[in-house]
Write an enzyme that holds these catalytic residues in place. Structure first.
Site, PDB file in Angstrom:
ATOM      1  N   SER A  40       0.834  -1.197   0.000  1.00 52.37           N
ATOM      2  CA  SER A  40       0.000   0.000   0.000  1.00 52.37           C
ATOM      3  C   SER A  40       0.867   1.243   0.000  1.00 52.37           C
ATOM      4  O   SER A  40       2.042   1.213   0.382  1.00 52.37           O
ATOM      5  CB  SER A  40      -0.894   0.018   1.242  1.00 52.37           C
ATOM      6  OG  SER A  40      -0.117   0.323   2.399  1.00 52.37           O
ATOM      7  N   ASP A  41       0.284   2.347  -0.448  1.00 46.90           N
ATOM      8  CA  ASP A  41       0.899   3.626  -0.154  1.00 46.90           C
ATOM      9  C   ASP A  41       0.711   3.881   1.338  1.00 46.90           C
ATOM     10  O   ASP A  41      -0.077   3.218   2.007  1.00 46.90           O
ATOM     11  CB  ASP A  41       0.268   4.743  -1.003  1.00 46.90           C
ATOM     12  CG  ASP A  41       1.220   5.911  -1.217  1.00 46.90           C
ATOM     13  OD1 ASP A  41       2.155   6.088  -0.407  1.00 46.90           O
ATOM     14  OD2 ASP A  41       1.034   6.655  -2.188  1.00 46.90           O
ATOM     15  N   TRP A  42       1.430   4.854   1.857  1.00 52.80           N
ATOM     16  CA  TRP A  42       1.469   5.103   3.301  1.00 52.80           C
ATOM     17  C   TRP A  42       0.177   5.785   3.754  1.00 52.80           C
ATOM     18  O   TRP A  42      -0.083   6.938   3.437  1.00 52.80           O
ATOM     19  CB  TRP A  42       2.683   5.962   3.618  1.00 52.80           C
ATOM     20  CG  TRP A  42       3.960   5.214   3.836  1.00 52.80           C
ATOM     21  CD1 TRP A  42       4.822   5.384   4.886  1.00 52.80           C
ATOM     22  CD2 TRP A  42       4.559   4.183   3.036  1.00 52.80           C
ATOM     23  NE1 TRP A  42       5.905   4.522   4.786  1.00 52.80           N
ATOM     24  CE2 TRP A  42       5.764   3.777   3.661  1.00 52.80           C
ATOM     25  CE3 TRP A  42       4.184   3.544   1.858  1.00 52.80           C
ATOM     26  CZ2 TRP A  42       6.590   2.782   3.144  1.00 52.80           C
ATOM     27  CZ3 TRP A  42       5.007   2.542   1.332  1.00 52.80           C
ATOM     28  CH2 TRP A  42       6.179   2.178   1.978  1.00 52.80           C
ATOM     29  N   GLY A  43      -0.654   5.033   4.481  1.00 53.90           N
ATOM     30  CA  GLY A  43      -1.932   5.566   4.922  1.00 53.90           C
ATOM     31  C   GLY A  43      -3.048   5.350   3.922  1.00 53.90           C
ATOM     32  O   GLY A  43      -4.006   6.122   3.886  1.00 53.90           O
TER      33      GLY A  43
END
Length: 732
Positions: free
Chosen positions: A278-281
């Protein structure tokens, strides 16, 4: 009969059979440590050794910064991310750093640690040079490995659909072939150094404004023919160990929870073997695991650690199959084996001079000469030069956000921008320690080179009036987390240029921007150079191009519009909306991104895709077009000028089975001496000739005559021809 001989022979035969059986059992009992096995085999064997808790531990981890965590995990390096390993089995931790433009040191968490800063992604794309992409990727990877990292969050392949996008500077332009090819070569260069590279952000992460709640709306065929094709080409060429999904939604589903994107397209149609992080958050639920996401990154930025205890409980309850959990960890291990992360190797030495030379070459070939009324290169006998604005006395501008590099020599000028929220710490204008003013003085020892900061246009005009030539530096600072409101030069710089040019028309504008800008003063100046964000040795590269030491060869990877009205969305979607309110970004242009839409609408841009001038001249002739399953195009290029120079001839599909269009199907970067000729031959990827058939879930090429145009830009045809292409279909 000799009984002793019979006994001896029987014993020998028995021993042979025993040895054979033992060998078979040993062959069957394969060991994941065996380097002769494939990464897939080794990953399957090692995954079988994991306990459930060890497997879960590989599937999530924090951002390795002191943000919402009490302390960094043991063994973590302060940087973008950390995934704990499994010491019992010798599985190394994943130590992740940003990324494509150099090894970052966010918020100076590693005191004194600097790195070589490459020019921006748009500068690299302007080079039209796949070799430079490979060399730049390998250079960054060597530095990352030397600093202890084994994952580079690189490989930005998002297309520049909106010129205001704050992250366009990180990416590789508006064309899927150009972006995919260069991203793939960069990834290949990175992974040649035994480190995992990502490709990101899948998909349609086309703006920064409220990016967590933007729903990108597009038809399946249009998506396949544009942004997804860029990713597909990059993945095929580079074989990245991981794909990073995006913050935004795509057709109603969050990218990181889209089974259509991650399972049907990426892992199904494309047969991708690596893992999706995932991207961060960007994770909002545990069931993202069932929809194709393999790893939760930067977990403290999400509402909870979805891939920790909640995932463990979901597997126990049977809502997430145990086989899917094993698939997630096996994919991660597979990419770790493929990149050589299990092999102990000495850390490479960092050759700063050699690495800065790579950055300099990217800047040299990425600078684009947009306009020239004969004022460039600067005359050898020039005596009085006025340099104005842009903090050119200090250094060269860089883009901001997670890609911001703390470069060698530090940042001589840092200007806080202000703001609130998570990204506020990154909102600062940082300049690399490479002063164009100093470089120009060194390059022009016989001239008086004066400087004015440009704060007061009247004072700048007074200095310009008495100069032989004026060089105005104009800056457009761009950052992750922010989009430009419009395409003007901010803080009154357009007015500054107008005032200076009125005082002295022998003015050259050097643009340091993150994308296209408008130029209301264009007809009043003598020349315009796009330097983008030029990196570690940008000041020297700019001076070399202006003085003619380097013959400019950059070509625009994005269209410069004459007006924002030429784009399908005049108002930036989501601007002014409160957080957490979802909204649609309707990509009504479909696959006609950038120059394709300009051609389809018959619009004239300020500067077209592919445009760039040189200090020499080139001619194209002897076109040959061969059809069949695809198009093979060859022609000859001749340097007809007096200087050695590099050209980037471009081949476009101009019509398909009776339908006019404009689509880049090939390009090449060549270096020619005066009078030298060279043959360029390009075999087109057949998908560039096709349209995507949604119902049949395949690429379809209609049989018929296909028109080809060869020229120096998307808007200029020098040679034209056609050939007949056979009807066929291709797997998705």
């Amino acid at each position: 009969m000799n009984i002793h001989r019979l006994i001896k022979g029987g014993l020998a035969a028995g021993l042979c059979l025993t040895a054979l059986a033992t060998g078979i059992r040993m062959a069957e009992a394969k060991d994941w440590r065996d380097p002769t096995l494939s990464p897939d085999e080794r990953a399957k064997l090692l995954d079988a050794e994991l306990t459930p808790d060890e497997r879960i531990g590989l599937l999530h981890g924090p951002m390795a910064l002191p943000f919402k965590i009490e302390r960094l995990p043991d063994g973590a390096i302060g940087a973008a991310g950390y995934i704990p390993g499994v010491p019992r089995l010798g599985i190394p931790a994943l130590k992740e750093t940003d990324a494509s433009l150099g090894v970052t040191n966010p918020m100076g968490i590693r005191p004194g640690d600097t790195a070589t800063a490459l020019p921006s992604g748009l500068a690299l794309a302007s080079s039209f040079n796949p070799k430079l992409a490979h060399d730049g990727g390998a250079m960054i990877a060597r530095e990352a490995v030397a600093k202890g990292f084994n994952v580079l969050l690189a490989g930005g392949a998002n297309l520049a659909r909106d010129p205001r996008n704050g992250r366009n500077f990180e990416y590789l332009g508006e064309d899927p072939l150009l972006a995919g090819t260069l991203a793939g070569e960069s990834i290949k260069g990175i992974q040649s150094q035994n480190i995992v590279s990502t490709v990101k952000h899948l998909s349609l992460n086309g703006q920064e404004t409220n990016r967590h709640w933007a729903n990108s709306v597009i038809g399946e065929a249009a998506h396949r023919e544009s942004d997804l094709l860029a990713f597909q080409i990059a993945i095929e060429k580079g074989q990245p160990g991981s794909v990073m999904c995006a913050y935004n939604l795509v057709n109603g589903d969050y990218s990181c929870g889209s089974d259509h994107l991650l399972i049907k397209v990426l892992k199904g149609d494309w047969g991708y073997k690596g893992w999706v992080m995932s991207d961060w958050g960007a994770v909002h639920a545990t069931d993202y695991a069932a929809k194709g996401l393999d790893q939760q990154s930067g977990e403290q930025l999400d509402d909870q650690v979805w891939f920790g205890e909640p995932l463990k409980q979901a597997v126990a309850a049977g809502t997430i199959p145990a086989a899917r959990l094993s698939d997630m960890s096996r994919r991660i291990l597979r990419s770790m084996f493929a990149a050589g992360l299990f092999e102990e190797k000495p850390a490479p030495a960092i050759d700063i001079a050699a690495h800065e030379a790579v950055a300099k070459q990217v800047a040299d070939e990425g600078i684009v000469l947009l306009a020239n009324k004969g004022i460039l290169p600067l005359a050898p006998g020039v005596k009085k030069v006025a340099v104005i604005g842009g903090h050119a006395d200090s250094g060269v501008l860089s883009g901001a956000g997670s890609s911001q590099v703390t470069s060698h020599g530090g940042n001589p000028t840092v200007i806080p921008v202000g703001g609130e929220g998570f990204m506020a710490a990154w909102l600062r204008q940082a300049f690399h320690n490479s002063s164009p003013l100093k470089a120009l003085r060194a390059a022009l020892p016989g001239a008086t080179v004066s400087f004015n900061d440009g704060r007061y246009p009247a004072a700048a005009a007074a200095l310009a009036k008495d100069a032989d030539v004026v060089i105005i530096f104009a800056n457009q600072w761009m950052s992750e987390g922010l989009d430009a409101y419009d395409l003007s030069l901010p803080q009154g710089q357009d007015q500054l240029i107008e005032a200076v040019a009125a005082a002295n028309p022998n003015s050259i504008v050097v643009l340091q921007t993150g994308g296209p800008v408008l130029m209301p003063w264009l007809d009043k100046v003598g020349g315009v150079v796009s330097a983008w964000y030029s990196g570690q040795k940008g000041g020297e590269a700019i001076a070399d191009v202006l003085t003619g030491k380097v013959n400019p060869s950059g070509r625009l990877p994005v269209t410069f519009p004459a007006s924002l009205d030429q784009y399908p969305r005049h108002d930036l979607p989501g601007w002014g909306l409160p957080e957490k309110q979802q909204f649609d970004v309707v990509y009504e242009e479909g696959s006609d991104v950038g120059y394709r839409r300009f051609a389809a609408k018959g619009m004239k841009p300020l500067f077209p895709f592919g445009h760039g001038l040189s200090y020499t001249t080139f001619t194209y002739d002897k076109l040959r077009v061969k059809g069949g399953d695809t198009l093979t195009v060859s022609f000859e290029v001749t340097n007809t000028g007096k200087l050695q120079g590099k050209d980037a001839p471009q081949i476009y599909l101009a019509g398909a089975a009776g339908k006019p269009l404009r689509r880049l199907i090939g390009f090449e970067k060549i270096d020619l001496k005066p009078g030298e000729r060279r043959t360029v031959t390009v075999k087109a990827d057949p998908r560039l000739l096709a349209h995507f058939d949604e119902a049949g879930r395949q690429w379809r090429i209609d049989g018929g005559d296909y028109d080809v145009a060869v020229g120096p830009s998307a808007a200029q045809t020098v040679l034209s021809g056609k050939a007949r292409v056979s009807q066929r279909t291709l797997k998705p």
